[in-house]
Design an enzyme around this catalytic site. Structure first.
Site, PDB file in Angstrom:
ATOM      1  N   CYS A  43       0.822  -1.216   0.000  1.00 22.99           N
ATOM      2  CA  CYS A  43       0.000   0.000   0.000  1.00 22.99           C
ATOM      3  C   CYS A  43       0.854   1.263   0.000  1.00 22.99           C
ATOM      4  CB  CYS A  43      -0.919   0.024   1.215  1.00 22.99           C
ATOM      5  SG  CYS A  43      -1.864  -1.480   1.503  1.00 22.99           S
TER       6      CYS A  43
ATOM      7  N   ASP B 229      -3.359  -2.766   8.041  1.00 22.17           N
ATOM      8  CA  ASP B 229      -4.473  -3.585   8.507  1.00 22.17           C
ATOM      9  C   ASP B 229      -4.371  -5.031   8.036  1.00 22.17           C
ATOM     10  OD1 ASP B 229      -5.196  -1.067   9.274  1.00 22.17           O
ATOM     11  OD2 ASP B 229      -7.270  -1.237   8.642  1.00 22.17           O
TER      12      ASP B 229
ATOM     13  N   CYS C  12      -2.234   3.036   2.988  1.00 22.40           N
ATOM     14  CA  CYS C  12      -3.108   2.131   3.734  1.00 22.40           C
ATOM     15  C   CYS C  12      -4.127   2.909   4.564  1.00 22.40           C
ATOM     16  CB  CYS C  12      -2.284   1.205   4.615  1.00 22.40           C
ATOM     17  SG  CYS C  12      -3.221  -0.173   5.316  1.00 22.40           S
ATOM     18  N   ASP C  13      -5.143   2.203   4.967  1.00 23.77           N
ATOM     19  CA  ASP C  13      -6.427   2.756   5.390  1.00 23.77           C
ATOM     20  C   ASP C  13      -6.385   3.999   6.273  1.00 23.77           C
ATOM     21  OD1 ASP C  13      -7.189   0.479   4.112  1.00 23.77           O
ATOM     22  OD2 ASP C  13      -8.258  -0.405   5.795  1.00 23.77           O
ATOM     23  N   LYS C  14      -5.719   3.916   7.427  1.00 23.23           N
ATOM     24  CA  LYS C  14      -5.855   4.982   8.417  1.00 23.23           C
ATOM     25  C   LYS C  14      -5.076   6.223   8.044  1.00 23.23           C
ATOM     26  CE  LYS C  14      -8.371   2.029  10.281  1.00 23.23           C
ATOM     27  NZ  LYS C  14      -8.105   1.032   9.242  1.00 23.23           N
TER      28      LYS C  14
ATOM     29  N   CYS D 270      -5.269  -2.176  -1.073  1.00 26.56           N
ATOM     30  CA  CYS D 270      -6.225  -3.259  -1.340  1.00 26.56           C
ATOM     31  C   CYS D 270      -7.217  -2.885  -2.432  1.00 26.56           C
ATOM     32  CB  CYS D 270      -6.969  -3.616  -0.073  1.00 26.56           C
ATOM     33  SG  CYS D 270      -5.902  -4.254   1.226  1.00 26.56           S
TER      34      CYS D 270
ATOM     35  N   GLU E 173     -10.654  -4.731  13.623  1.00 22.83           N
ATOM     36  CA  GLU E 173     -11.543  -5.175  12.559  1.00 22.83           C
ATOM     37  C   GLU E 173     -11.742  -6.683  12.647  1.00 22.83           C
ATOM     38  OE1 GLU E 173     -10.541  -1.846   9.129  1.00 22.83           O
ATOM     39  OE2 GLU E 173      -9.759  -3.879   8.901  1.00 22.83           O
TER      40      GLU E 173
ATOM     41  N   SER F 260     -13.564  -4.692   8.475  1.00 22.34           N
ATOM     42  CA  SER F 260     -12.776  -4.300   7.316  1.00 22.34           C
ATOM     43  C   SER F 260     -13.705  -3.917   6.182  1.00 22.34           C
ATOM     44  CB  SER F 260     -11.886  -5.464   6.885  1.00 22.34           C
ATOM     45  OG  SER F 260     -11.356  -5.255   5.600  1.00 22.34           O
TER      46      SER F 260
END
Length: 559
Positions: free
Chosen positions: A55, A87, A128-130, A200, A449, A474
């Protein structure tokens, strides 16, 4: 390089101007600045680069193109790094507790680096996500000129002639546990799912939030859509560098873009795309940082009014790379604008949202984005529920199923690990309601998650179950899953008083989740765990309810 800007829009002059600042200039000269550079806007290029994850592993290279854009527009780039917690790697381990906590640490570190050096503007490079909502939170908090550049989606993997994503790996773990596939097949899926750089691939949390920030106006339209390895990504990075300087020169601060209308637009886009329920946490957190009145009820209203029009994973057929080829976020925005689902608003590109949408081009024959006359789902992608289990609210994921009601006996677990072990042991039956508690913001701490559990159920072919938790899910999770239950178990929320076998009923149209028992009179005993230390202890002490975005700092009065 263009000419320097006027001092009026350079707050960095407090650091670089005058005889008293000679020592500061001496340091800056050693770091590469020269006489003319002290008159230029100083732009923070904040990077979440790391070699731990696809990511973010390419973001170091991407930063050079951002720096080039800053220089071309007459600014001087100043680099900082911050952290990322991945994650997909930490999922199902104690490390997953760090994921949501990292959102606050990233936002804090951006603020401290930028404010500590009185820089003029900011480009946040995220993956990545956060890292994505954290960047928006920091910009909203500081109210400085800045924007967010997402490193882009990963491309699809290929296995047995079929395109796959990380979602398939998690589901293969469940199939392996059930004995449906062997070690060799699991390894083959594992080896093929992630072919290179990028986040992702489905409309999971990263791609959901990348779209949300674009529609909110904090990311320039089109930049986030370009996949990580695409030839056009460096061009978009350079554009972001130039735009950051232009924002400084025009005095366009972040809160001009983080408005109530913009947040509603983002929530509508999340629903239309079938996006992650994590967006509820992140949008409310961004709003809190900006001092804007925006709640989980606003998220619900956006979804109630916006059917799903994107056929994207986890519930659909396609990946974010397919959406890019079909027409991208610009096409989705045009659909929303044409249908009157969103309001026009300014964006960091300098054009309004509707002007950007008007430039959409649709690939001939594409099947990724439909329209509101023939939606993928007639309802939005999630809903907010209440009831005696969740007096302060809970979020149910609706994308990927058409279930409206569910009733069954509670199977109660005081951790994700215990629930996953039960699933893998074949101890969960069709019709069960799995309850996972003490995984909330304080109770985790960190609100893990539950993808490992939901994917294992899918992989084992267990379909007729519900899952309720004070943790979260997730973006790759799907099924009849309800998270963010508030108040959480750790502070005595009703979910702490549910007992094995209690009948729980979920009614989506009625927006209710109730247990058929007088639980208010019951006592509860939290599980004995080691006390959190360090950043985990600080987070547990400060964090607000999931219904308030799980933020950790005092915010100004919302307006």
């Amino acid at each position: 390089m263009s000419e320097p800007s006027s001092p009026a829009n350079r707050r960095s002059s407090v650091v670089t101007s005058g005889a008293n600042r000679a020592a500061a200039r001496s340091y800056l000269r050693a770091a590469g600045m020269g006489d003319g550079d002290f008159e230029r806007p100083m732009i923070a290029v904040v990077n979440t680069w790391s070699s731990v994850t696809p990511c973010n592993m390419h973001l170091g290279d991407l930063a050079e193109h951002v720096r080039r854009g800053v220089r071309d527009a007459g600014g001087f780039p100043i680099d900082f790094n911050t952290i990322v917690v991945t994650d997909g790697i930490s999922m199902g381990t104690p490390g997953m507790k760090a994921s949501l906590i990292s959102r606050e640490i990233i936002a804090d570190s951006i603020e401290l680096a930028v404010q500590g050096h009185q820089l003029d503007g900011v480009v946040c490079i995220v993956g990545c996500d956060k890292t994505i909502p954290a960047a928006a939170m920091a910009l909203a908090r500081m109210d400085l000129p800045g924007l967010v550049l997402y490193g882009g989606t990963i491309m699809a993997g290929l296995h047995a002639g079929k395109e796959i994503s990380i979602q398939d790996v998690f589901e293969a773990i469940g199939a392996h546990g059930a004995g449906s596939i062997g070690d060799a097949e699991l390894k083959a899926v594992e080896s093929a799912a992630c072919p290179g750089a990028g986040a992702c691939g489905g409309q999971f949390t990263a791609n959901t939030m990348a779209m949300a920030l674009t529609v909110m106006g904090l990311s320039p339209m089109g930049a986030n859509d370009v996949p990580a390895v695409h030839k056009d990504k460096p061009t978009e990075a350079a554009r972001c560098g130039r735009l950051a300087v232009e924002l400084v020169k025009s005095g366009a601060n972040a809160r001009q873009f983080v408005t109530r209308d913009a947040l509603m637009n983002a929530a509508v886009a999340v629903s239309a795309s079938g996006g992650s329920t994590n967006a509820v946490l992140h949008l409310t957190a961004i709003a809190a940082e900006a001092g804007v009145q925006f709640s989980i009820e606003d998220c619900h209203a956006a979804c109630a009014a916006t059917p799903v029009i994107c056929d994207l994973k986890p519930g659909g057929r396609f990946l974010a790379s397919h959406l890019f080829l079909a027409g991208g976020t610009r096409l989705v925005t045009k659909r929303l604008a044409d249908a009157g689902k969103i309001a026009d608003a300014p964006t960091v590109s300098g054009k309004t949202l509707f002007a950007e949408a008007a430039e959409a081009t649709e690939a001939k024959g594409q099947e990724v984005v439909t329209d509101f006359t023939r939606p993928v789902m007639a309802r939005g992608s999630y809903a907010v529920l209440y009831g005696n289990v969740a007096p302060d609210g809970a979020v149910i994921k609706l994308a990927g199923h058409e279930i409206a009601q569910f009733e069954g006996p509670a199977r109660v677990f005081d951790s994700e690990d215990a629930a996953f072990a039960a699933v893998q042991a074949g101890a969960i039956n069709e019709g069960d309601v799995i309850v996972i508690r003490y995984e909330g913001p304080k109770g985790g701490p960190g609100m893990r998650e539950m993808l490992q559990v939901t994917a294992a159920l899918k992989g084992r072919g267990v379909k007729d179950v519900a899952l309720i938790t004070d943790g979260r899910f997730s973006g790759a999770s799907y099924g009849f899953v309800i998270g963010h239950v508030a108040p959480e178990a750790a502070i005595g929320g009703p979910i702490a008083r549910i007992r094995e076998g209690d009948v729980i009923r979920v009614d989506v149209p009625a927006r209710r989740i109730d247990v058929n028992a007088d639980i208010a009179k019951r006592s509860f005993a939290p599980p004995v765990r080691p006390a959190p230390v360090g950043a985990f202890a600080k987070y547990a002490a400060l964090v607000s309810s999931a219904s308030k975005g799980a933020v950790t700092i005092p915010t100004q009065e919302a307006k």
